[in-house]
Scaffold this motif. Structure first.
Motif, PDB file in Angstrom:
ATOM      1  N   SER A 162      -4.668  12.154   5.143  1.00 38.03           N
ATOM      2  CA  SER A 162      -4.017  11.232   4.689  1.00 38.03           C
ATOM      3  C   SER A 162      -4.692  10.664   3.664  1.00 38.03           C
ATOM      4  CB  SER A 162      -3.204  10.262   5.809  1.00 38.03           C
ATOM      5  OG  SER A 162      -2.825   9.401   5.730  1.00 38.03           O
TER       6      SER A 162
ATOM      7  N   SER B 167       1.029  -1.323   0.162  1.00 37.17           N
ATOM      8  CA  SER B 167       0.357  -0.455   0.053  1.00 37.17           C
ATOM      9  C   SER B 167       0.655   1.331   0.439  1.00 37.17           C
ATOM     10  CB  SER B 167      -1.065  -0.157   1.325  1.00 37.17           C
ATOM     11  OG  SER B 167      -2.155  -0.941   1.426  1.00 37.17           O
TER      12      SER B 167
ATOM     13  N   ASN C  61      -4.737   0.639  -1.994  1.00 34.78           N
ATOM     14  CA  ASN C  61      -4.495  -0.477  -1.657  1.00 34.78           C
ATOM     15  C   ASN C  61      -3.969  -0.885  -3.268  1.00 34.78           C
ATOM     16  OD1 ASN C  61      -4.647  -1.336   0.984  1.00 34.78           O
ATOM     17  ND2 ASN C  61      -6.447  -0.162   1.096  1.00 34.78           N
TER      18      ASN C  61
ATOM     19  N   THR D 251      -4.557   6.376   1.476  1.00 35.64           N
ATOM     20  CA  THR D 251      -3.803   5.298   1.053  1.00 35.64           C
ATOM     21  C   THR D 251      -4.271   4.514   0.155  1.00 35.64           C
ATOM     22  OG1 THR D 251      -3.587   4.941   4.333  1.00 35.64           O
ATOM     23  CG2 THR D 251      -3.486   3.125   2.699  1.00 35.64           C
TER      24      THR D 251
ATOM     25  N   GLN E  32       0.835   5.380   1.059  1.00 29.50           N
ATOM     26  CA  GLN E  32      -0.129   7.234   1.898  1.00 29.50           C
ATOM     27  C   GLN E  32       0.342   8.101   1.259  1.00 29.50           C
ATOM     28  OE1 GLN E  32       2.072   4.128   4.137  1.00 29.50           O
ATOM     29  NE2 GLN E  32      -0.302   3.865   3.673  1.00 29.50           N
TER      30      GLN E  32
END
Length: 746
Positions: free
Chosen positions: A702, A648, A706, A704, A650
């Protein structure tokens, strides 16, 4: 007590809970199986028959006898705790087996308290509020004796000519999936047996939003790739959220009507998506198989539907008429009918109807619940958060203290039922007298030193220009005022099912009114009440400000007033692109790249613009919406410039409120696949955050991503992640990209 003992106790509790859950599940299955063994073939078929009830005068002796004979498993269009109690009592106490009826209704965006239309509500980008409005709608519907709602509609579409665009969440499958799950959770709650939730029925499976020319019930023609990339994700999200039922579409996939499409219903819905619940037709779609020429007669149509795995026949009565005959002819195995009946009985069991068939029919609770003051207050909040500020020249909004006399002009300013939309207007328990109109809302919330006067301007009654003789009076009022609030849009019935239009110009003589008022030279603030994007080029040209209010629902006038006076800073962002004109349709942000796209820094030409008369861009793009404050983006960073396929990543960015008032911003994250084995969109939404900031405040956001966010269906229709370069983009809309960075995937 030491930690070891605590863990032992916890494990015992977990194991015991699992045993109890398993036992309850087994008991439930056993009850259904015991009931199934007692049922005659006729009673089994009756459970698959969904009958229509229009009003109490329709309760004929034959209808009542059908209930007593076990020939009706569900009823739609029957509302009210008292009415449905009496029908349920007949089924439970006067039929042989006492199987309760499943009462169903179109609770699309409210029951008695009407919220903004789903398209409008989606523009809030507030999933928590979307879930809550569905929860309130469910609470009111349940109090009104309803067990199941035909919502959410999760059809992705990019054609504003299609009337049912009002009922969905716009053009993007990622965002549409999140809204789909939120609405399912809202309707169904945590406990379907509570008597305050309703079972959701996600619709229309699948690809209904692809009807050609935006014409409802029309043919459709799209590939399996489009099915999987665009139309299936919101259904998968609903199923993952635990939706209890699914409705088939009127349209076709690969030439086969959805109601008879075994690949669609058996292979994809049941096997791939893992749906275990009840599958319902749309209104008389089994009979439509004859109309469109894939079945020779009604009996063959029934055979096709039951073979495709359809459990419940909505309104046509054809299962009741032909299923027994088909069994006797050896064309349908009783085991197929048994499986359909199991799913219907399981739905009733999930709602707790076997334990207490009358739980939903409390007249006192109904009175306390419908139009509850807390529901109304939340409807006001939901409506104002759904509104999108499209234009605001010279910060004319919010209205300031220098404005002493306001001319409110336009046919939509005093309308009440037209604040509902078609679903809220004719297919809910909402009543026009409940509604606060725009004019009423403005007068209730205005300062004492502000004078508000009204002129209708024109008549809006259908699509033809009417009431032009009223324009001079409106012009005179505008000339004597400091500012004009122009209320435009469409009547409630113009959007919704069978609400297709051939062009997206404002109906009636509204454009003539805009031109006439603009000649006064007074600043114009236009408020739009509608269920679809319109061609707003003329409105944009002559208005200082434009507020897209959609069909806001019961609290319309107060919610709009909150925005205009500045009690609420608009935060909505479009979930559907607004074309410049009808000729651009379909237009959407996640377009796949072509050989003649405009590249950054290259001047548009005959070979890149692709239209000679207008730009290819929309008037207002997906994700667009203004605020009364300003936001500044800075310092976008990736946690790494390269990842492996199983990793992943960020992404962070800082957002500051550089204006003078509190505001909310929808920070949007897009991903583009630079090189891939098949043609891919230039950008796709993969994340968003809605944040609130005070003046001068800065926040670090933030995200994320995947591996699945970089994956797609390859040429063999396999879900894969290919190595290569990706562009990560952050912006305030699909066009207003603030930063982009490259990411390598190995």
């Amino acid at each position: 007590m030491n930690n070891k003992k605590v863990w032992v106790i916890l494990l015992v509790i977990i194991a015991t809970t699992q045993i109890i859950v398993a036992q309850n599940s087994d008991n439930a299955k056993n009850k259904i199986e015991l009931l199934l063994k007692k049922m005659t073939l006729e009673e089994k078929v009756g459970q698959l028959n969904l009958a229509t009830y229009v009003n109490e005068n329709n309760t004929t002796n034959s209808f009542n006898e059908s209930i007593k004979n076990g020939e009706i498993g569900g009823i739609l269009k029957s509302n009210g705790a008292k009415t449905n109690y009496e029908l349920q009592k007949m089924a439970v106490e006067q039929s042989r087996l006492g199987i309760p009826i499943l009462f169903q209704e179109d609770v699309i965006h409210g029951y008695r308290t009407i919220f903004p239309t789903p398209l409008g509500e989606s523009a809030s980008w507030n999933l928590e509020n979307i879930e809550k409005s569905a929860s309130i709608a469910a609470k009111e519907a349940a109090a009104g004796g309803i067990h199941l709602t035909y919502a959410p509609m999760v059809d992705i579409t990019n054609d504003p000519r299609w009337g049912r665009i009002v009922e969905g969440a716009g053009e993007d499958p990622y965002y549409g999936s999140l809204v789909s799950a939120a609405r399912v959770k809202g309707f169904q709650g945590k406990d379907l047996t509570s008597g305050e939730s309703v079972m959701a029925c996600v619709k229309h499976f699948a690809g209904y939003g692809a009807v050609l020319a935006g014409r409802d019930y029309n043919i459709s023609d799209f590939s399996e790739r489009t099915l999987r990339e665009i139309y299936l994700p919101p259904f998968k999200a609903a199923i993952d959220a635990g939706v209890g039922s699914v409705m088939t579409a009127y349209s076709t996939f690969d030439g086969i009507p959805a109601t008879a499409n075994q690949k669609l219903l058996k292979t994809i819905l049941r096997e791939e998506l893992g749906f275990k619940g009840m599958l319902i037709t749309d209104w008389s779609t089994i009979n439509n198989l004859v109309k469109i020429g894939v079945a020779a007669d009604q009996k063959e149509a029934v055979l096709m539907a039951i073979d495709a795995g359809v459990d419940v026949d909505m309104t046509s009565g054809l299962y009741l008429k032909y299923l027994k005959v088909l069994v006797e002819e050896g064309k349908v195995n009783v085991s197929v009918i048994d499986q359909a009946v199991r799913r219907v009985l399981h739905a009733k069991q999930q709602l707790g109807l076997f334990d207490n068939p009358y739980k939903f029919f409390d007249v006192d609770r109904e009175k306390e619940t419908l139009l509850n003051p807390k529901h109304l207050e939340f409807a006001r909040k939901s409506a104002r958060e759904s509104m999108v500020l499209l234009k605001n020249n010279n910060s004319i909004l919010p209205l300031n203290s220098n404005v002493k006399k306001i001319a409110v002009i336009g046919p939509m300013a005093t309308r009440k039922k037209d604040m509902f939309s078609w679903w809220g207007g004719d297919y809910s328990q909402g009543k026009p007298e409940d509604v606060v109109s725009l004019l009423e809302g403005l007068k209730k919330t205005a300062s004492p030193n502000v004078t508000i006067e009204y002129a209708e301007g024109i008549k809006l009654d259908g699509f033809e220009p009417k009431g032009l003789e009223l324009i001079p009076e409106a012009v005179a009022l505008a000339s004597q005022s400091d500012l004009v609030i122009l209320a435009l849009g469409e009547e409630y019935w113009m959007s919704g099912e069978a609400g297709s239009i051939s062009n997206i110009n404002l109906p009636g003589a509204q454009e003539e009114l805009v031109k006439a008022i603009s000649k006064t030279g007074k600043p114009i603030v236009t408020v739009l009440f509608n269920g679809r994007p319109f061609d707003l080029q003329l409105v944009e040209k002559h208005s200082e400000a434009i507020l897209e209010a959609w069909f806001p629902g019961t609290m319309a006038g107060l919610a709009v007033s909150d925005v205009l006076w500045g009690a609420y800073n608009p935060s909505g962002k479009l979930t559907i692109s607004f074309p410049r004109n009808t000729g651009q349709i379909p237009i959407f942000y996640n377009y796949k790249r072509t050989s003649h796209d405009i590249n950054e820094g290259v001047k548009p030409s005959r070979w890149t613009n692709m239209y000679l008369d207008i730009p290819t861009t929309p008037l207002y793009p997906f994700g667009y919406g203004l605020s009364y404050t300003k936001f500044e983006y800075s310092n976008m960073e990736l946690s790494t410039n390269a990842i492996n396929k199983e990793d992943s990543i960020q992404i962070t960015v800082e957002v500051s409120n550089t204006g003078k008032v509190f505001g909310e911003e929808v920070v949007q994250l897009y991903v583009g696949d630079d090189v891939s084995s098949i043609s891919r969109p230039l950008k796709e939404l993969k994340g968003f955050k809605k944040i609130g900031l005070n003046p001068g405040e800065k926040q670090k956001i933030s995200f994320t991503l995947n591996p699945t966010d970089f994956s797609f269906y390859n040429k063999d229709m396999q879900w894969v992640l290919e190595s290569g370069s990706f562009t990560i983009m952050i912006g305030a809309s699909s066009q207003d990209i603030k930063f982009s960075k490259k990411l390598a995937v190995h």
